[in-house]
Write a protein that holds these residues in place. Structure first.
Motif, PDB file in Angstrom:
ATOM      1  N   VAL A 315       0.932  -1.346   0.023  1.00 58.01           N
ATOM      2  CA  VAL A 315      -0.088   0.068  -0.128  1.00 58.01           C
ATOM      3  C   VAL A 315       1.103   1.212   0.037  1.00 58.01           C
ATOM      4  N   VAL A 316       1.889   1.277   0.924  1.00 60.90           N
ATOM      5  CA  VAL A 316       2.840   2.487   0.966  1.00 60.90           C
ATOM      6  C   VAL A 316       3.509   2.625  -0.393  1.00 60.90           C
ATOM      7  N   ARG A 317       4.047   1.444  -1.089  1.00 61.90           N
ATOM      8  CA  ARG A 317       4.411   1.600  -2.788  1.00 61.90           C
ATOM      9  C   ARG A 317       3.225   2.063  -3.543  1.00 61.90           C
ATOM     10  N   VAL A 318       2.095   1.806  -3.451  1.00 63.01           N
ATOM     11  CA  VAL A 318       1.414   2.076  -4.352  1.00 63.01           C
ATOM     12  C   VAL A 318       0.916   3.722  -4.185  1.00 63.01           C
ATOM     13  N   THR A 326      -5.762   6.302  -5.312  1.00 61.36           N
ATOM     14  CA  THR A 326      -5.138   5.817  -3.921  1.00 61.36           C
ATOM     15  C   THR A 326      -5.817   6.595  -2.897  1.00 61.36           C
ATOM     16  N   GLU A 327      -6.068   7.924  -2.694  1.00 62.37           N
ATOM     17  CA  GLU A 327      -6.479   8.663  -2.050  1.00 62.37           C
ATOM     18  C   GLU A 327      -7.974   8.092  -1.377  1.00 62.37           C
ATOM     19  N   GLU A 328      -8.840   7.814  -2.643  1.00 60.70           N
ATOM     20  CA  GLU A 328      -9.995   7.270  -2.195  1.00 60.70           C
ATOM     21  C   GLU A 328      -9.998   6.049  -1.508  1.00 60.70           C
ATOM     22  N   LYS A 330      -7.722   4.763   0.250  1.00 57.43           N
ATOM     23  CA  LYS A 330      -7.344   5.090   1.682  1.00 57.43           C
ATOM     24  C   LYS A 330      -8.391   5.505   2.642  1.00 57.43           C
ATOM     25  N   PHE A 331      -9.265   6.510   1.908  1.00 60.13           N
ATOM     26  CA  PHE A 331     -10.208   6.911   2.785  1.00 60.13           C
ATOM     27  C   PHE A 331     -11.292   6.021   3.166  1.00 60.13           C
ATOM     28  N   ALA A 332     -11.557   5.080   2.011  1.00 61.99           N
ATOM     29  CA  ALA A 332     -12.506   3.648   2.254  1.00 61.99           C
ATOM     30  C   ALA A 332     -12.113   2.947   3.381  1.00 61.99           C
ATOM     31  N   LEU A 333     -10.668   2.601   3.396  1.00 66.59           N
ATOM     32  CA  LEU A 333     -10.278   1.976   4.376  1.00 66.59           C
ATOM     33  C   LEU A 333     -10.293   2.571   5.881  1.00 66.59           C
ATOM     34  N   ALA A 334      -9.988   3.911   5.739  1.00 64.18           N
ATOM     35  CA  ALA A 334     -10.152   4.359   7.055  1.00 64.18           C
ATOM     36  C   ALA A 334     -11.553   4.629   7.439  1.00 64.18           C
TER      37      ALA A 334
END
Length: 577
Positions: A315-318, A326-328, A330-334
């Protein structure tokens, strides 16, 4: 009941004998009648004959609540299946003395196995995997060389033995027996010990060709082989008794039933079997506590942790390679991992963001529509003043009123212009100004009704040169001061204060009130967009003040005052020397 009558008749001649010491031998009741007559009874008779100085007491123990029954009855020795033996090794320190060895067995440690039998005309049942979802018949739930060994074969093939069959019918060594259930079609398949099945064939209770053994291995068996019946001592048994019983068992001749007691191994396979069935020493695997789950899945959890680490690295690499998507993600996971409390706060913030958009849109419309009337008002006031001069009318009161009208109209125009600049996202107008004058203007702008009844003190220096948008700072101070006045009016002796002190690079404006004590939840929400308890409020007042101060390079803090009240500190940038 028949077993107990038989045992009592068997040992009746010995009850009158006086014995100095007692040997208590427990039998765990999971065996058929043939085992009692052909194995257990001859064994007890031999021990009684060779150990005449001891009183031999036989105790029958039920499989249900086995551990509690053993603790209650306190036997010195136990006779049971290999499954119960490995269970009691970890629970009560069981120690093997001997294992049954029979002439027809491959070896003492590979003596018992199970068979899956189906009617010969059931062409739809060719493999053990074909049995999933079918009806099973078996002798007893804890029959080791029947039910347990058979279910171990199911587990070895990757299935859950608890859910593999749709239904199980137990005969409990009575009629109808296992073979009868299968024969009449009440069950699709039966599980029997290999020896039980062979005996049914030998005695003619079932006919050759009537049943078929699924996936027969070598001889007539469907499963792996395991050790036979075990005779073992518990930790509570005296050493002398263990020695005496061991010598008696190991010296016992085969006799008419062609069996003997010998030392044997092979119990690691039994441990694996019990683990796959989650029974005996592995019964804790059926429990659902966090501790038991961790203990039973250490390897899986370690692999999961390593997998999680790999995913995080990925995930960090992506994150370095992709943008909006990617921002979307990360937001979904959060959002997915957020707690219920956080979700409620997010919903409140979302509601207030909608309010802010409405406020911004309405402010833009309002500023556009009201700008021209205010400008006209300034023109009319100026024209009226000139007209009075031309007419030679001189009245101080009228001139004062016109002057105030012009001044307030210009102030209103400035406010509107700031609203327009915010709506257009223009930068603030930074300037050098005297902070004390700005604070005094804010105090003078408060209505008499708002300040009436509240004792307000101002501790201000003569001069405090600051940098920023003086108009915005004035609005921020005015907003906080009005909030303080409203809060103080709810106290018995309402008081507010305003002070300015110098910091290293900042001026600190402190506004206090002695209003009622507020809850920790409300205090922690100060300065953040949230809901409001005011009927006419939007819940964004202090958050706007915070935005204004931060936009001018300062910051805002809140402090409690004992025993009650709030202090608000507004930090404004100093002019550099």
């Amino acid at each position: 009941m028949r077993k107990w009558v038989f045992l009592c008749l068997l040992f009746l001649p010995f009850l009158s004998l006086a014995a100095e010491r007692e040997i208590r031998i427990g039998l765990i009741d999971t065996f058929d009648q043939d085992f009692y007559l052909e194995t257990f009874v001859p064994t007890i008779e031999h021990i009684q004959k060779t150990l005449k100085d001891y009183k031999i007491t036989v105790i029958e123990l039920q499989q249900h609540n086995l551990l509690a029954n053993v603790v209650k009855e306190r036997p010195d020795f136990l006779v049971s299946s290999a499954g119960n033996f490995v269970t009691l090794i970890s629970k009560l320190g069981a120690q093997q003395i001997a294992t049954v060895s029979r002439n027809h067995a491959y070896s003492p440690k590979e003596a018992v196995s199970s068979v899956f039998i189906v009617r010969n005309d059931r062409k739809d049942l060719q493999k053990i995997t074909d049995l999933k979802g079918r009806v099973l018949s078996a002798t007893e739930p804890h029959d080791f060389d029947g039910m347990l060994v058979g279910m171990g074969e199911i587990a070895a093939r990757g299935f859950d033995p608890d859910t593999f069959f749709s239904k199980t019918l137990f005969s409990h060594y009575q009629y109808p027996d296992v073979a009868t259930y299968v024969k009449v079609g009440a069950a699709d398949v039966g599980i029997l010990g290999t020896c039980q099945y062979e005996k049914l064939l030998t005695t003619g209770q079932i006919q050759p060709g009537e049943f078929r053994v699924l996936e027969a291995k070598n001889s007539i068996r469907s499963t792996e082989r395991y050790p036979d019946t075990v005779f073992y001592a518990l930790d509570t048994a005296p050493i002398d008794e263990v020695k005496a019983v061991s010598l008696s068992l190991l010296s016992m001749p085969k006799g008419e039933f062609d069996f003997e007691w010998v030392p044997a191994s092979g119990f690691l396979k039994v441990y694996d079997l019990m683990k796959s069935l989650k029974l005996g020493p592995y019964e804790h695997l059926r429990e659902t506590t966090v501790k038991d789950f961790i203990l039973s899945h250490q390897k899986e959890l370690l692999l999961a942790a390593l997998l999680l680490c790999a995913i995080l690295v990925h995930v960090v690499r992506v994150n370095w390679l992709v943008n909006r998507r990617t921002e979307e993600l990360k937001f979904a996971l959060a959002v997915q991992r957020a707690t219920e409390r956080k979700a409620r706060e997010n919903r409140q913030k979302l509601d207030l963001l909608k309010k802010s958009r409405v406020i911004s849109q309405m402010s833009s419309i309002f500023a556009h529509e009201v700008k021209q009337p205010i400008t006209n008002l300034i023109y009319y006031a100026s024209a009226l003043s000139l007209l009075l001069q031309q007419l030679g009318v001189k009245d101080d009161r009228v001139e004062y009123a016109l002057k105030q009208m012009n001044s307030q109209a210009k102030r209103t125009s400035d406010i509107v212009e700031h609203v327009r600049s915010y709506a257009k996202h223009k930068a603030n107008r930074s300037e050098v100004f005297n902070l004390v004058e700005v604070i005094r203007r804010a105090i003078n702008s408060i209505n008499k009704e708002e300040i009436e009844g509240v004792q307000t003190t101002a501790n201000l220096p003569q001069e405090a040169i600051a940098v920023g948008d003086s108009f915005e700072i004035e609005l921020a101070v005015l907003n906080v001061l009005k909030n303080a006045l409203k809060a103080a009016k709810n106290s018995l002796n309402p008081q507010t204060s305003v002070s300015v002190t110098a910091q290293k690079h900042m001026w600190k404006i402190t506004i206090t009130d002695n209003g009622p004590k507020i809850s920790e939840e409300i205090f922690s929400a100060l300065g953040r967009p949230t809901s409001t308890s005011k009927k006419d409020g939007l819940g964004v007042g202090l958050s706007i003040v915070l935005s204004i101060i931060e936009n001018n390079g300062g910051h805002l803090t809140f402090r409690r005052i004992e025993p009650n009240g709030i202090a608000v500190d507004l930090f404004v940038k100093k002019k550099e020397e």
